[in-house]
Write a protein that holds these residues in place. Structure first.
Motif, mmCIF file in Angstrom:
data_model
loop_
_atom_site.group_PDB
_atom_site.id
_atom_site.type_symbol
_atom_site.label_atom_id
_atom_site.label_comp_id
_atom_site.label_asym_id
_atom_site.label_seq_id
_atom_site.Cartn_x
_atom_site.Cartn_y
_atom_site.Cartn_z
ATOM 1 N N UNK A 161 -33.350 31.848 25.683
ATOM 2 C CA UNK A 161 -33.692 32.910 26.634
ATOM 3 C C UNK A 161 -32.486 33.804 26.912
ATOM 4 N N UNK A 162 -31.315 33.209 27.066
ATOM 5 C CA UNK A 162 -30.122 33.998 27.341
ATOM 6 C C UNK A 162 -29.701 34.799 26.111
ATOM 7 N N UNK A 204 -28.497 41.861 34.163
ATOM 8 C CA UNK A 204 -27.064 41.661 33.946
ATOM 9 C C UNK A 204 -26.711 40.177 34.006
ATOM 10 N N UNK A 205 -27.249 39.480 34.988
ATOM 11 C CA UNK A 205 -26.999 38.042 35.120
ATOM 12 C C UNK A 205 -27.528 37.290 33.902
ATOM 13 N N UNK A 246 -20.577 34.284 32.295
ATOM 14 C CA UNK A 246 -19.807 33.886 33.473
ATOM 15 C C UNK A 246 -19.918 34.981 34.519
ATOM 16 N N UNK A 247 -19.939 34.597 35.795
ATOM 17 C CA UNK A 247 -19.838 35.573 36.862
ATOM 18 C C UNK A 247 -18.516 35.378 37.591
ATOM 19 N N UNK A 248 -17.727 36.435 37.640
ATOM 20 C CA UNK A 248 -16.408 36.432 38.270
ATOM 21 C C UNK A 248 -16.576 36.809 39.733
ATOM 22 N N UNK A 273 -25.806 31.707 43.616
ATOM 23 C CA UNK A 273 -27.077 31.040 43.313
ATOM 24 C C UNK A 273 -27.939 31.901 42.390
ATOM 25 N N UNK A 274 -27.882 33.215 42.575
ATOM 26 C CA UNK A 274 -28.631 34.109 41.698
ATOM 27 C C UNK A 274 -28.106 34.033 40.269
ATOM 28 N N UNK A 275 -26.791 33.930 40.128
ATOM 29 C CA UNK A 275 -26.214 33.781 38.795
ATOM 30 C C UNK A 275 -26.675 32.485 38.152
ATOM 31 N N UNK A 276 -26.648 31.405 38.919
ATOM 32 C CA UNK A 276 -27.050 30.111 38.365
ATOM 33 C C UNK A 276 -28.534 30.084 38.016
ATOM 34 N N UNK A 277 -29.336 30.836 38.766
ATOM 35 C CA UNK A 277 -30.762 30.934 38.449
ATOM 36 C C UNK A 277 -30.987 31.610 37.103
#
Length: 485
Positions: A266-267, A369-370, A375-377, A390-394
């Motif tokens: 998916x990613x 974008x996520x 990675x999210x900095x 949490x949105x990034x991890x989702x």
């Protein structure tokens, strides 16, 4: 269980805000749990979607100021109740004109809001077991339930949710009786703050429990020297302070919930889709997403300090930023123009035609974008609940942040020993640029040389750490239950 809730912002508003979103999601989760919640907020026509859909179902007079009010509802918005008074809520803004001095009578306006909500509940015989106020705009519920409305509410526990402790409203001590506060509590251990009245302190003082949006934020408040000695006041009331992690709506932020593909596939698809949409070639680089908005804290300063070092790595920096509302736009745009193979600015002021305007477009942009990023900095965030993490991890995106950031206490840092359960890269001090740079290098090393570990971390973040709003509300109800409610 019946709960009376008062918030200065809630319901079908546009544009929405972090407070509106949190209160709305709580209301939804309470309803899903079988709890009846009477959520009251101001009826401000300029903020509502389709205000013409609402009509008055009740007219009354509240006891504190003796002012009339209408209860406004809509069949299309069944979980929310709005309180209207032309003098106080016939204005275009909630607190005051943007970037200007707040309305001088805000203490009267929001004392009225709490008073009208209690008057409505009392008059209609609403038998509630708990009263919940949000932010300083709902802080006076606690005092009013023990003074003006004591006959109705003196035995009902008051719970006060502090979403962000930096927001408060101060008024002169001459206004004490006008807003229903007991004069005897005007002192340092009460609601006095540098010779004025702090509505935030008043909410905490009269609360049975004070609820913070994450355990980490609660701990930080008790261990941080806040202006004016507020940390001392909080520590004196430490036994009533509780950190409850706010959730996120996975039906909104899980980009893969419909197709339900393996997250790796998916990613990969999301990466290709964003690459095509933006006309870029990410090649084999690790995509690092950086979200810069008013809640991003020191993230921009930290990134700017290490930007030249990160640019030398096999990293593509995707920056979510507003071209109209961010003072950092020109700086990062100049860099992106010099190094188009290293950085791209994702402009969150792109317009759209959806009914709710830019906000819904922002959600779609942030989600895409996520989903495409690795990675999210996120350095030291201002956002107490750290919902951006949490949105990034989702989206199966691994956060790179500090151990002091709200939700970080619930995450597992990557190391060789924790590879099987890790879901984040954590540094001791996210304000230290060299530590965040080392964090980028550590993440890149795993991304390039330990792919099995990386893929496991992504799975752990995506499917192993689900924190829905229902989990938040279950903890709220557990706290209520511990008090015998």
């Amino acid at each position: 269980m019946n709960i009376l809730v008062v918030s200065p912002e809630a319901g079908n508003w546009t544009p929405t805000s972090p407070l509106t979103t949190a209160v709305n999601r709580m209301t939804d989760a309470f309803a899903s749990a079988g709890t009846h919640v009477l959520t009251c907020s101001p009826f401000i026509k300029s903020k509502l979607v389709h205000p013409e859909d609402y009509h008055s179902v009740f007219q009354g007079t509240e006891k504190l100021q003796g002012k009339p009010f209408d209860i406004m509802v809509s069949e299309k918005d069944p979980l929310h109740t709005y309180i209207y008074n032309e003098e106080y809520f016939g204005r275009p803004e909630v607190y005051g004109p943007p970037d200007e001095v707040p309305y001088a009578d805000n203490h009267l306006r929001f004392a009225f809001l709490s008073s009208a909500a209690l008057a409505y509940a009392e008059t209609t015989g609403y038998k509630c077991q708990a009263i919940l106020g949000h932010e300083w705009g709902g802080a006076l519920l606690g005092a009013l339930s023990r003074t003006v409305y004591a006959d109705y509410a003196k035995d009902i526990p008051f719970f006060f949710t502090v979403h962000n402790i930096t927001y408060d409203f101060h008024v002169a001590s001459s206004e004490i009786e006008k807003i229903g506060l007991p004069p005897e509590d005007y002192n340092m251990d009460g609601y006095e703050f540098w010779g004025k009245v702090s509505l935030l302190k008043a909410g905490i003082l009269y609360a049975t429990k004070v609820l913070f949006p994450s355990p980490g934020y609660r701990d930080a408040m008790l261990n941080t020297n806040l202006p004016g000695g507020l940390s001392g006041f909080l520590n004196r009331n430490a036994d009533k302070l509780v950190g409850v992690q706010f959730g996120v709506s996975y039906q909104v932020w899980d980009f893969n919930c419909t197709e339900n593909l393996p997250i790796k596939e998916a990613k990969h698809r999301a990466r290709l889709a964003l690459q095509e949409k933006l006309g870029l070639d990410f090649k084999n680089k690790m995509i690092m997403y950086v979200h810069l908005d008013p809640e991003s804290g020191n993230t921009s300063e930290t990134l700017a300090t290490i930007l030249s070092d990160v640019a030398r790595l096999n990293v593509f920096i995707l920056v979510g930023i507003s071209s109209k509302h961010s003072s950092d736009w020109n700086y990062y745009m100049d860099f992106a123009r010099q190094y188009p193979e290293t950085m791209y600015l994702y402009d969150f002021d792109t317009t759209c035609n959806s009914e709710r305007g830019v906000y819904d477009n922002d959600v779609r942009m942030l989600r895409s974008a996520m989903a495409a990023s690795d990675v999210m900095f996120a350095a030291s965030l201002r956002e107490p609940s750290s919902s951006i993490i949490l949105k990034a991890m989702a989206a199966g995106t691994l956060p790179l942040t500090g151990r002091s950031v709200g939700v970080a206490a619930m995450l597992v840092n990557y190391s060789l020993e924790t590879a099987g359960e890790a879901n984040a890269f954590l540094v001791e001090d996210a304000n230290a640029p060299y530590l965040m740079l080392n964090g980028v290098k550590d993440a890149l090393n795993v991304f390039e040389t330990e792919r099995a570990d990386w893929d496991k971390c992504v799975v752990n973040a995506y499917s192993g750490f689900h924190y829905e709003w229902c989990r938040t509300i279950s903890k709220y109800l557990l706290i209520f239950g511990e008090l015998g409610l």
